[in-house]
Design a protein around this motif. Structure first.
Motif, PDB file in Angstrom:
ATOM      1  N   GLU A 296       5.159   7.622   5.392  1.00 47.77           N
ATOM      2  CA  GLU A 296       5.666   6.189   5.247  1.00 47.77           C
ATOM      3  C   GLU A 296       6.182   5.907   3.532  1.00 47.77           C
ATOM      4  O   GLU A 296       7.349   5.199   3.620  1.00 47.77           O
ATOM      5  CB  GLU A 296       4.560   5.404   5.347  1.00 47.77           C
ATOM      6  N   HIS A 297       5.706   6.447   2.615  1.00 45.20           N
ATOM      7  CA  HIS A 297       5.928   6.132   1.434  1.00 45.20           C
ATOM      8  C   HIS A 297       7.334   7.036   1.220  1.00 45.20           C
ATOM      9  O   HIS A 297       8.070   6.441   0.322  1.00 45.20           O
ATOM     10  CB  HIS A 297       4.893   6.801   0.438  1.00 45.20           C
ATOM     11  N   VAL A 301      10.080   4.346  -0.212  1.00 42.88           N
ATOM     12  CA  VAL A 301      10.559   4.463  -1.527  1.00 42.88           C
ATOM     13  C   VAL A 301      11.815   5.256  -1.465  1.00 42.88           C
ATOM     14  O   VAL A 301      12.667   4.751  -2.203  1.00 42.88           O
ATOM     15  CB  VAL A 301       9.525   5.337  -2.356  1.00 42.88           C
ATOM     16  N   LEU A 326       1.789   2.617  -3.737  1.00 42.51           N
ATOM     17  CA  LEU A 326       3.142   2.587  -3.370  1.00 42.51           C
ATOM     18  C   LEU A 326       4.076   3.196  -4.501  1.00 42.51           C
ATOM     19  O   LEU A 326       4.890   4.140  -4.162  1.00 42.51           O
ATOM     20  CB  LEU A 326       3.729   1.512  -2.740  1.00 42.51           C
ATOM     21  N   GLY A 329       4.506   6.934  -4.955  1.00 39.42           N
ATOM     22  CA  GLY A 329       5.178   7.380  -3.843  1.00 39.42           C
ATOM     23  C   GLY A 329       6.656   7.700  -4.693  1.00 39.42           C
ATOM     24  O   GLY A 329       7.523   8.827  -3.873  1.00 39.42           O
ATOM     25  N   CYS A 428      -0.247  -0.148   3.791  1.00 44.53           N
ATOM     26  CA  CYS A 428       0.043   0.110   2.418  1.00 44.53           C
ATOM     27  C   CYS A 428       1.587   0.571   2.204  1.00 44.53           C
ATOM     28  O   CYS A 428       2.132   1.519   1.838  1.00 44.53           O
ATOM     29  CB  CYS A 428      -0.582   1.723   2.093  1.00 44.53           C
ATOM     30  N   SER A 429       2.348  -0.319   2.837  1.00 47.48           N
ATOM     31  CA  SER A 429       3.737  -0.262   2.876  1.00 47.48           C
ATOM     32  C   SER A 429       4.525  -1.793   3.277  1.00 47.48           C
ATOM     33  O   SER A 429       3.766  -2.733   3.198  1.00 47.48           O
ATOM     34  CB  SER A 429       4.319   0.746   3.909  1.00 47.48           C
ATOM     35  N   SER A 479       1.418   4.794   9.137  1.00 48.88           N
ATOM     36  CA  SER A 479       0.221   4.403   8.059  1.00 48.88           C
ATOM     37  C   SER A 479      -0.657   3.422   8.289  1.00 48.88           C
ATOM     38  O   SER A 479      -1.217   2.833   7.511  1.00 48.88           O
ATOM     39  CB  SER A 479       1.173   3.896   6.519  1.00 48.88           C
TER      40      SER A 479
END
Length: 663
Positions: A296-297, A301, A326, A329, A428-429, A479
């Protein structure tokens, strides 16, 4: 030049040039899809549709495009599309720390750091590797192994990054809070996960003042029976000596260090525990897995924030907010995270813009509140600073007002890309946010993120366009938490996200999608409080306030306001014979600040005759919030659902007679 005050929602403010779009990571990714997989898409909307309809193909492409170190054998990318219960890459192994070191290079720094007390400095990849190896070896000597928990009370500093990566490298589980958190907040969080090691600073600096935290650390040590070791990081006083049963950070690193190695762990092995509160009970202890975070990161990112190799990414954050996680990332995609510890307004609101210039920042991220405050203060960064390397401005934490969008383009840089994100600690995103190949319209987030099947649901659970609805995810995201700590049957997890729409993730935000595919976030749909991007539950506040003998009952509400502001009033029912005067209000604020944090301190404290409750005794937070937003009583509460109708009527009168702040 556009007058920011005249900018309305939907006003077109920026369109990427052909050169800007073509040089983006997203364009490189699409070219790679076409060249290597034969997948071609006419526009971003078509790419997004493929990414959410072929989840297996999309997430495999992220692994391949970013060369992420996923190993092992797996039969399927996704075990099922059922939520909760979907599992990714079962049989696969990956280590977060290994993925972070994948792009190590002597040609660029790993980290940059500045604080109120320390000038800007850079940390090389060689230095980072040596320190992570030393701390990992030190933790092993303390008996830390795969699955053990290490907690930290640390500022946004290189030692925090080193400790996280060291934990991840050996398969230990990390959790952190920033040092301004109060004693009860720390105990309520860390006590849930039974840590073996506590890493803590002696204090911190903010706004030009020093705050000693040794007494707080000593108190929480006494409340964590599982704790075996405490590591002191001298921060305020570099010569601070360890207390009884403590060792210093330098002592942790001083023993013989083995070369840095990475424990292979299953894709969903716990990486860290983040905390996000509901409206009852302890803060939710959200467990995220190594693999889901890495995928996800890298996506968000790399593709949605467009952090390129050699870029320097900054976000104003603390270690208690998911944006810190994040931000790190950036290491996954060849960028350099820029860390800052201190107040964004000290000595003045030019501080972050000075940092942007000095550190050569490519993406400067902060909160909507900071950008709004800069606008109101008359700050003009584009005139006072060299912003030539600044390619993007990031905003999250709360909705960014259209006039602040306008200010960014008028006062900072007319060709800057404004990346407004919205997501949550829960994953977390970001669910919706930036797309470097699409235009920016005032007040709007550019589009839903790739791989995130985000929709707006009406009251009947139907997806709608052009009207406000519940923000939902109708397909799994890697995530999403692998679970909550101490929730063995998943009951609290299901209740938190899947109760309203079974099999569909309900996030708790109001969202409206436009016909263009852009989105507008219109605040929280539940009663979770959201102060400067930090979400916390009302129950934390109630436990402190109602513990005071002068207070019989209480109710707290958080309101998102036009202009990006936030108003958090606390309503209190005094004990018999007690007057809610300024002295009591001051003591309430002081108690909240010392027990929880400054972010928990309400904007106003108002005496009320009674707190409205349902027939089952639950405080009616959401109905009161809607009343304060101007909704009629008939729309916010069903007749007969209130234990004391007069209590709710008081808030009807209050809402009519009091002008709610607008910024």
């Amino acid at each position: 030049m556009t007058d920011p005050r005249r900018v309305q929602e939907g006003t077109l403010l920026w369109t990427p040039t052909a050169e800007f779009a073509a040089s983006s990571n997203l364009a490189a990714y699409q070219a790679w899809l076409a060249r290597d997989l034969g997948l071609r898409f006419d526009d971003y909307a078509a790419l997004w549709r493929w990414s959410v309809h072929d989840l297996e193909g999309f997430w495999t492409s992220i692994i391949d495009f970013y060369d992420l170190p996923l190993r092992g054998q797996w039969d399927r990318v996704l075990s099922s599309h059922e939520m909760p219960g979907a599992r990714w890459f079962v049989g696969g192994e990956l280590n977060y720390a290994e993925a972070m070191f994948r792009r190590a290079s002597p040609d660029r720094p790993a980290l940059a750091f500045q604080s109120e007390r320390m000038p800007l400095r850079f940390v090389s990849w060689a230095e980072l590797e040596a320190e992570v190896a030393a701390v990992a070896s030190g933790l092993r000597r303390l008996g830390i192994a795969r699955g053990d928990r290490v907690v930290a009370v640390v500022p946004n500093m290189p030692e925090a990054v080193v400790a996280l990566l060291a934990c991840a490298s050996i398969g230990a589980i990390w959790a952190s809070c920033s040092p301004e958190f109060g004693t009860r907040s720390l105990i309520d969080r860390f006590g849930q996960i039974s840590p073996k090691v506590l890493i803590a600073v002696d204090g911190y600096a903010y706004g030009g003042k020093a705050f000693d935290r040794r007494s707080v650390i000593e108190e929480i040590r006494g409340e964590l029976p599982s704790l075996e070791h405490t590591v002191l990081v001298p921060y305020l006083d570099r010569t601070a000596a360890p207390g009884p049963d403590e060792i210093t950070w330098s002592e942790l690193m001083a023993g013989p260090a083995e070369p840095l190695s990475f424990e292979p762990v299953p894709f969903d092995h716990p990486l860290w525990v983040l905390y996000s509160s509901g409206t009852t009970g302890l803060p939710k202890a959200l467990v995220h897995g190594h693999g889901g975070v890495v995928l996800e990161h890298a996506k968000v990112v790399g593709l949605h924030c467009d952090v390129r190799e050699g870029d320097r990414m900054f976000w104003y954050t603390t270690t208690g907010w998911m944006m810190w996680n994040l931000l790190l990332g950036a290491l996954l995609v060849g960028g350099t995270p820029v860390l800052y510890d201190g107040s964004p307004g000290h000595p003045d609101l030019d501080m972050l813009w000075n940092l942007a210039e000095g550190a050569g920042i490519s993406l400067l991220g902060s909160s909507a509140a900071f950008l709004g405050a800069s606008m109101k203060a008359g700050i003009r960064p584009g005139e006072a600073h060299d912003v030539s390397r600044l390619r993007a401005i990031g905003s999250t934490g709360s909705p960014l007002a259209p006039e602040v969008f306008g200010w960014v383009y008028e006062a900072i840089k007319p060709d800057v890309w404004l990346v407004s994100l919205s997501g949550g600690t829960d994953v977390c995103s970001a669910f919706v946010g930036g797309v470097p190949t699409l235009p920016v319209h005032a007040g709007e987030l550019q589009a839903a993120s790739l791989g995130a099947k985000v929709e707006a649901f009406d009251v009947d659970g139907h997806a709608v366009i052009g009207q406000t609805g519940e923000l939902v995810l109708t397909e799994p995201l890697p995530s999403m938490p692998v679970g909550f700590w101490n929730d063995p049957d998943g009951a609290r997890y299901r209740e938190s996200y899947f109760e309203l729409y079974p099999g569909v993730w309900r996030h708790g935000d109001w969202i409206r999608f436009t016909e263009r595919g852009s989105a507008v976030i219109e605040g929280r749909s539940d009663s979770t409080l959201n102060r400067q991007g930090i979400r916390f539950g009302t129950s934390e506040l109630y436990g402190v306030v109602e513990g005071m003998p002068e207070i019989a009952d209480s109710l707290v509400i958080g309101l998102e306001l036009p202009g990006g502001g936030y108003w958090m009033p606390l309503f209190v029912v005094p004990a018999p014979g007690v007057a809610v005067d300024e002295e009591l209000r001051a003591r309430i604020r002081s108690t909240i600040r010392s027990s929880l944090s400054a972010r928990h301190v309400p904007d106003d404290i108002v005496a009320v005759p009674a707190v409205p409750r349902t027939l089952t005794g639950k405080k009616m937070e959401v109905p009161v919030k809607r009343l304060l937003l101007g909704r009629p009583l008939a729309e916010v509460a069903a007749p007969g659902a209130v234990a004391d109708p007069g209590a709710l009527e008081w808030f009807v009168s209050f809402a009519r007679g009091r002008q709610t702040p607008t910024a």
